[in-house]
Structures are given as structure tokens and as C-alpha cells.
Design a protein around this motif. Sequence first.
Motif, PDB file in Angstrom:
ATOM      1  N   ALA A  96       0.810  -1.223   0.000  1.00 12.47           N
ATOM      2  CA  ALA A  96       0.000   0.000   0.000  1.00 12.47           C
ATOM      3  C   ALA A  96       0.839   1.266   0.000  1.00 12.47           C
ATOM      4  O   ALA A  96       0.383   2.309  -0.454  1.00 12.47           O
ATOM      5  CB  ALA A  96      -0.933  -0.001   1.216  1.00 12.47           C
ATOM      6  N   ALA A  97       2.068   1.187   0.532  1.00 11.00           N
ATOM      7  CA  ALA A  97       2.881   2.398   0.653  1.00 11.00           C
ATOM      8  C   ALA A  97       4.136   2.328  -0.211  1.00 11.00           C
ATOM      9  O   ALA A  97       5.116   3.015   0.043  1.00 11.00           O
ATOM     10  CB  ALA A  97       3.250   2.645   2.114  1.00 11.00           C
ATOM     11  N   ALA A  98       4.112   1.472  -1.244  1.00 10.27           N
ATOM     12  CA  ALA A  98       5.256   1.372  -2.160  1.00 10.27           C
ATOM     13  C   ALA A  98       5.074   2.361  -3.306  1.00 10.27           C
ATOM     14  O   ALA A  98       3.974   2.497  -3.850  1.00 10.27           O
ATOM     15  CB  ALA A  98       5.370  -0.051  -2.713  1.00 10.27           C
ATOM     16  N   HIS A  99       6.158   3.035  -3.676  1.00 11.77           N
ATOM     17  CA  HIS A  99       6.097   4.009  -4.766  1.00 11.77           C
ATOM     18  C   HIS A  99       6.275   3.300  -6.102  1.00 11.77           C
ATOM     19  O   HIS A  99       7.177   2.469  -6.242  1.00 11.77           O
ATOM     20  CB  HIS A  99       7.184   5.071  -4.580  1.00 11.77           C
ATOM     21  N   PRO A 100       5.439   3.638  -7.099  1.00  9.14           N
ATOM     22  CA  PRO A 100       5.500   2.896  -8.361  1.00  9.14           C
ATOM     23  C   PRO A 100       6.805   3.060  -9.130  1.00  9.14           C
ATOM     24  O   PRO A 100       7.115   2.238  -9.992  1.00  9.14           O
ATOM     25  CB  PRO A 100       4.329   3.486  -9.170  1.00  9.14           C
ATOM     26  N   LEU A 101       7.572   4.112  -8.824  1.00  7.10           N
ATOM     27  CA  LEU A 101       8.814   4.347  -9.563  1.00  7.10           C
ATOM     28  C   LEU A 101      10.052   4.070  -8.706  1.00  7.10           C
ATOM     29  O   LEU A 101      11.139   4.522  -9.029  1.00  7.10           O
ATOM     30  CB  LEU A 101       8.844   5.793 -10.084  1.00  7.10           C
ATOM     31  N   GLN A 102       9.890   3.338  -7.611  1.00  6.98           N
ATOM     32  CA  GLN A 102      11.028   3.142  -6.711  1.00  6.98           C
ATOM     33  C   GLN A 102      12.064   2.167  -7.278  1.00  6.98           C
ATOM     34  O   GLN A 102      13.158   2.032  -6.727  1.00  6.98           O
ATOM     35  CB  GLN A 102      10.551   2.698  -5.326  1.00  6.98           C
ATOM     36  N   GLY A 103      11.736   1.517  -8.371  1.00  8.33           N
ATOM     37  CA  GLY A 103      12.719   0.674  -9.055  1.00  8.33           C
ATOM     38  C   GLY A 103      12.539  -0.807  -8.770  1.00  8.33           C
ATOM     39  O   GLY A 103      12.044  -1.193  -7.719  1.00  8.33           O
ATOM     40  N   ASP A 104      12.936  -1.617  -9.737  1.00 13.56           N
ATOM     41  CA  ASP A 104      12.751  -3.060  -9.627  1.00 13.56           C
ATOM     42  C   ASP A 104      13.433  -3.647  -8.388  1.00 13.56           C
ATOM     43  O   ASP A 104      12.897  -4.534  -7.737  1.00 13.56           O
ATOM     44  CB  ASP A 104      13.310  -3.766 -10.884  1.00 13.56           C
ATOM     45  N   GLU A 105      14.623  -3.134  -8.073  1.00 12.28           N
ATOM     46  CA  GLU A 105      15.361  -3.710  -6.939  1.00 12.28           C
ATOM     47  C   GLU A 105      14.608  -3.614  -5.630  1.00 12.28           C
ATOM     48  O   GLU A 105      14.702  -4.492  -4.777  1.00 12.28           O
ATOM     49  CB  GLU A 105      16.694  -2.970  -6.755  1.00 12.28           C
ATOM     50  N   LEU A 106      13.885  -2.500  -5.465  1.00 13.87           N
ATOM     51  CA  LEU A 106      13.172  -2.279  -4.198  1.00 13.87           C
ATOM     52  C   LEU A 106      11.748  -2.810  -4.253  1.00 13.87           C
ATOM     53  O   LEU A 106      10.974  -2.592  -3.330  1.00 13.87           O
ATOM     54  CB  LEU A 106      13.146  -0.779  -3.873  1.00 13.87           C
TER      55      LEU A 106
END
Lengths: 496, 445
Positions: A96-106
Motif C-alpha cells: 500500500a505504501a510502495a512508490h510505483p517508480l522506486q525501481g525493480d530492486e526495491l
Amino acid sequence: MMHNYEPPIFELSAPGKFGANLPQLDVPASALPDHLLRGDDLASLPELTEPEVVRHYTRISQRNFSIDTVFFPLGSCTMKANARLHEEAARLAGFAAAHPLQGDELSQGALQLMYELQEYLGEISGFDAVSLQPAAGAQGELTGILVFRAYHLDRGDHERTEVLVPDSAHGTNPATAAMAGYKVVEVKSDARGNVDLADLQRKLTPRTAAFMLTNPNTLGLFEEHVVEVARLVHEAGGLVYGDGANFNALLGIARPGELGFDFMHYNLHKTFTTPHGGGGPGSGAVGCTATLAPYLPGPRVRRMEGAGGFEFFTPEKSIGRMKTFHGNFGMLVRAWTYIRSIGAAGLRKVSETAVLNANYIQARLKHVYPVAVDRTCMHETVLQGKLAAAPEVRTLDIAKRLIDYGFHPPTVYFPLIVPEALMIEPTETESKRTLDAFCDALLAIAEEAARDIETLHQAPTTTPVRRLDEVRAARQPILKYDAEVFAKLRAEGVQG
Amino acid sequence: MTHYIPITDDDRVVMLNTIGSERIEDLFDAIPPDRRFPALDLPAPLSEPELRRELSRLERANAHAGSHQIFLGAGAYNHFVPAAVDQILRRGEFYTTYTPYQPEVSQGTLQAIFEYQSLVCALTGMDVANASHYDGGTALAEAAIMAVNVVRGRRKIVVAPTLHPQYRAVMRTLLQGVDIEITGDENPEASLAEVAALVDGSTAALMVQSPDFLGTLHDLRPLTAAAHAAGALMVAHFDPIALGLFQTPGEAGADIATAEGQPLGVGLSFGGPYLGIFTCRQQYVHKIAGRLVGVTRDVENRLAYVLTLRAREQDIRRERATSNICTNQGLMALAAAVYLSLLGRQGMRRVAELCYHRAHYAAAQIARLPGYLVLDQGPFFKEFVVRTPRPVAEINATLRERGIIGGYDLSGDYPHLGDAMLLCVTEMNSRGDIDGLVEALKVEG
């Protein structure tokens, strides 16, 4: 349901109140660009405290029917119960609190979930590739037609300008074809509720880009000649689109990819029980054959070669992105959770029971309410509000009277080819006790109609408001709160 | 059996008997026998405790706003969501109900949407808001379609290169089948004045974002004047949080205004579901796509809400509908209504002030670091561009090790900016968090 009127939130406002506990400014203030400031100091926004806001929205919530409180036999809508675990799952912080552009690694957990859901949906439907991006069923349809278009053009086939749609189709099908730039050609249904093969053959031409088919169709019937239909369309150089709105009948029963469909959308908010939310969000993932996979919208998720892990990628000839970011991810979490909690045997049980329930209702009612086509139905049955003992009755009156018996009405006046249609889809999550009570209510209403039709004309009488003046709403549209307009309504005697 | 299916074995026998079938399999005779009952290769079902463990394993493999400091925006924003918003959303009466086609039993949903429409109009200064679209990008695509329907005979849409790159991509995808030309963003360095100069007698609309993708605030009034002078519509894409302080699309004279509504009480959720805000001037209401709720009265003269102007929609109009859209983002519109009600007049201003002042504090601190340059692009709101001493990917990799999610790498979409990142600061980033970011960047510089 709560009958007490609840005023618009603006009328509960008083100057100086606020309902959110915000941080204090902890940095030096910077100069504001005066020429860019808004001029009205937000004067028309309301001012309330948290308890007032909570009570207001809780009170209006109680002026709704919902699956949690009543049976919703809405045809083609698949109003099955919404699992509680799914709501918890989608609200886990890592989703719910993950950013869509935070990158594949994260984002490896989210990517794994998306990858697995792609695989599951492909397996369930017999398709080679899945994209989870489309926002809802209608967007899934547009995705499919744009993919077909790209496929034809890529082959140098520029003459295909028409999309064929059965006369029983959902309104989104012709609207989608038009939005993708195609001319819509309607194909008739035959007496058994199937696509009329002769009419289909007449209308298949070198201009045919696609045929859009819902199976089971909107009469609730399995298309008996589906394999033949697909063969004819393919022979004409067209592609077959599957509207997955009625997929709840086919889980573990048949795979559209093995019936000749080239592409289909899944309504995750129907078949895979993500909540309808009072009109959305939906989620319209799509699946297709290997031939069409290179054109799917990106990003999709794949396994990384070598090291393991997952990554986003965009297919080589992709039509582009259908929406911002990666799709309605919160809905994907719910659908994944659903499939993992019931498995293959559970999915088959879902469809078997949904079909059993619909046929049970059809069997109990068809001697009073004529069935549009008297065949074994799939997950829904289309009856008609045409009563031998009360010829003047209308389906609308029957639907409104059902409300007084504590049931949400079925879908009415659809499909358009059935006069006075009552389209009933019980789903698998209702008990026999509920199905019987619903059938008993419809039978009682038929008797009322014969005895005293005025009872039906007056219905509903047990609701917070009764029948509405919809013509006035459209002729003199009031689409937002305005204190003067509301005062004028009250001066005219409107209560509220 | 599953725990979701209440039909017992005994029920099944009775029901099949009523139907006149012996076995449940008989109900599927219409399906070609060789394609009936495929064996599905899916993982074995899990019990709820097992599934919770599996879910928790997956969610822990993601970074999120609780595990990392987020200084990344670019269209998805880490704003504060009051607890009351989700508590209301979790009411089964809202989330387990359907589109309010039966108004007598849907007054709750209808009133909530009506209040959403009203609150959005109050925030934006626009005349009409619909019940919402899928997200900001699809709302803009619908704006393009509406513009060519309003301004008959014109098929060109001029877009600024500082409109979110994904929104421009979404528009191009959705409109590829119809004869609408999207232009204006070929040169990523073009100024808004240069873009406005492209509006001509064949242009249906000019589309501009403020604050733009790079964070800069613009006075849109001269652009509206330019669009109107050429007979085109002005479409403004805005940030609803910025409207707590800054010029509204209504004040800017926009004909259509759209926004990504996610900042209004809808969480990040890895990109969706979000909320497409769509507003317009009163005179275009019959050309708007999507659902609208209006006020009327019942037979006893009680005030009531109902879906209205339905003749525009696909289920009635079919291929002549204004759009193929069927759903709206009902639950997200409810979140926005509750959010705007809670924040209200004071809260909306406060959130905007916190974003503005903290972002400016962060920019000032970073500007002092050797090797970094904060680009001066005029007034900005909560995002700003920083030129970095090394490629952004490298800097972000080391920020990650410190538990910081750094800015959006602009080198792909705006190569003329060189090594540059778009940083975002909201009310969720305290002064201490900002100082931590500055410290981490300093080590990198």
C-alpha cells in the motif's frame, strides 16, 4: 437502511474547524510568488472536525444496499462476496505504501506477485501472455482492439476497418470499437441465443478486423458454435476478442484460449472478487496468444535471466501504455490472494456452483417468468417480466418491488434484444436459503401483480427515498452543491 | 468446498433435482467435450494463516514509505492520509456495493459522489466535475477526445513537453486508432510560450500542466488567452495539493481541467488504483465522458441524488457514446471526498504550505552542496530539478543503502538537462529527514 436525511457536508461546516492533525512548520518560511496565489483563500471548502466527518459518511453509507447486507443478483456484474483477507492483504505497507517508480530492486515482492498473477491468469484461460495494466474491463477491450489493429497493420493489412459485434453485446463493445477508430457492424443472434452463423458469414469480409464475443453471452448461454465461429472469423482474416465479463462461468470448466479466442480481458472486480466499490476501481487484465504477445501494453513483468528475480519490460512492438504506472496494483493483490486461497479445485467449484445456482433460479421461476431462451444456462439466466396473469406489468415495477422484499434488483432491460429482460446472476457465494427467499419473493410479486398492480407501481416504499424524477434531474442538472440552489429547492417544498 | 461457498452437498442434490439434472457436470453439455474441464496447473490452496505468511514474505521484499524516506514524486506522491479516510473506505456499505443504477437503494454512494463533485469544483473553481476517470493520464486522453468533439473540425492537440511523459504516452496509446494529432512536445526544451505559438486554426486544444512535470508553477492566463485567440480550448492539468495555495484552473480560465487525484487521500499502492479528476465549464457538460450525479426529488418531494445525463454513456449510446468508459474510480472518489472534508479550508492550505516551504528549504540546502546545482526554472511547488555530479542512478544506489529513495532520473525523458534528478518534498518529509538527505548527497558529491 437508514431513513433519516443527511444534509450535504457543506451544510455541516462552521468557520474555524479542521479535521486533520498536521505537522507544524519546522523550516523557515520562503517567500510566496504573489502573482500565482489563488484569490479566494479556499473559501468554499467546508470546515469540520474528524468526528463530524466520520459520522456524516457513516450515516450516508447506511443509505446503501451492499453485498454485505443484501443479495445483489445483478446479471453480468458478478456481485460475489468480497473476502475480508483481501482487504488486509492490499493494505500491507509493502504493497500500500510502495512508490510505483522506486525501481525493480526495491520492488521484488510486488513484481513477484504480478508475475505469478500473470502466470495464473494465463493458465486459467489458456493464453500465452498476460498484461495486468488495463484499468477496467472497458480499457481491456480497448487494449485488445488496439492490439488487433497493430497486428493487422504490422502485417501490411490496411484494409480492415470494421469490428463485428453481436446484437446481445455489452454497450462497451461497440463503444470500444468506435473509440479505436472502427466501424461497428452488428451480428444477429439465432433462436437458441447463439450467434447467427449465416448472418456472421454474410458480414465477414476482407474489411473485418475482429469479432467481439462474450462467452457465455449476455443471455447467460454458452455459445454452442464457438469453435466454428472462431474458425470462420480466422478464415476471413479477422481476430476473435473475448469479453471476459462472464468468465465466472468458466473457471476450470473451459479455457477461452482453447476455444479459439485470440485475446480476452478479465474483470478482476467480477470473477476474482476485488470489490466493486460503488462503481470502481475495476481491473481489466488481458490475456492473448503468443502471436499477439509482442503488441501487449507495457510494462509487463518477467523473470530475470541468470541471477533470478523479476523485472519490468515493455514488449517489442507494444501498442504503448494504457494508463499511468503498472495497473491497479491494489486490485492485483486481492486477485492473487483469491487464487492462492482456493486453488484449481476451488475455482472449478466456484463456476460449478455459480452455474448450479443460476439454473436453480431459472428452474424455480420459468413457469411464471418466461425465460428468454429455454436452455441450460450458465452463471446467469435472462427471464422476462411478462406475466400471463398480469399483462400490463413492467419489468421496472417488478424490480422496484423486489427492493421492498429486501433484494437488490437484477440487471433490467438488458440484453437489449430481450423485451422486459430480467438478467439474474446469483454467483456462488449465496446460500440455498437466500436463493429460495429470492425466488419466493419474485413469485409473490407475480401474484401481487395479478391481484393489485398498484402495489408494484408504488414500490419501493421501504427505502430512504422512493421513485425519483429522473427527467427533472437531466433537464435542470444540479451537479454540485450550491447554497442558493438548495435554498430554492426547499422554498419549492423539497424536503431535505 | 471452499469457505466462500455456502451450498452444501445436500443442497446440491435438491437443487439438481429441481433443475432436472443428475450431475453437476451435465450443466456443461454445451461445451465441446474435448475442451471441457481442463486440469489447471496452479499452486495448492493455502489456509488463511499460511497465506498471511506468504503475503508478508512478499510485502517485506518491497521498500515502502515506512521503511524508506521517500523523496520521489513524478506523478505519485507520498502525502499524509488521515486514518479516518481508510476507516470510511472499509465500510462494507461502500466497498461491497455496485454502481448506483438503482437510486432508491444507493443514496449513500450517490451523495458521496455528489459531494466529491462539489468538493472538486470548490477546490478547482471549475463548474462541473464528473464522478472520476481511471487516473490522471486517462483523464487527459478523455480531455483530448472531448476537445475535438467540442471544437468541430479540428483534430490537433498541442501538448507541452513538460506534461508528464507517461500522460503523453497514454494519450498517444489511447488515441492511436482515431484521427487526432498530438504535437508540441517534439522539442523537450520548448518553453510554454513556444508551445503556445504552435496553436493554430486546426488546433482543438492546448494542454499544459502546472506545476509542470519538473515542478515549476506557471501563470496559465496568458496561455488560455493564446488558446482562445486561436479558437482552441485550454486544458489545464493540475496538482490538487498545490491548489491549497496557488492559482486554480478556474482562475486560469481553463475550459477543461484534469488531475491525478491520488494525493487526495489515496495511498501510493505501487501505482494504483488512483483517481482521474475531470472538470470542465458548464457549457460543455453534454460532451463530458463518464458518470455524473445530480439532484432531484422523489414522488414524496424528498431531496434525492441520481445518476444523470446518462444519454452520453456507452450502455445507452453504444458506438455513439462520448467514451467507452463504464466504471468510475468510485472508492477513490470517496477517499478524496473524505480527505477534502477532513482537511477542509485550513488543512488544504496547511498541507500546501508545508510542501512549499519544506521543498524550498531542501532546495536551498542542496544548492549549497559542492557539485550540485538546483536549476532555476522559476517558482516551484514541491518538486525541483537538481543537476548531480554523477549519474543519478549511481547516486540513487547509494541513497538506497541509507534508506532513502531518491529523485526521478530525468536523463531519459529530458536529456538536455544532463545528469539531473527530480526531487519531491511533501509534508511527510520532516526537517530532520531533509537534513538526512542533504547529508547523504554531500557524501556523494
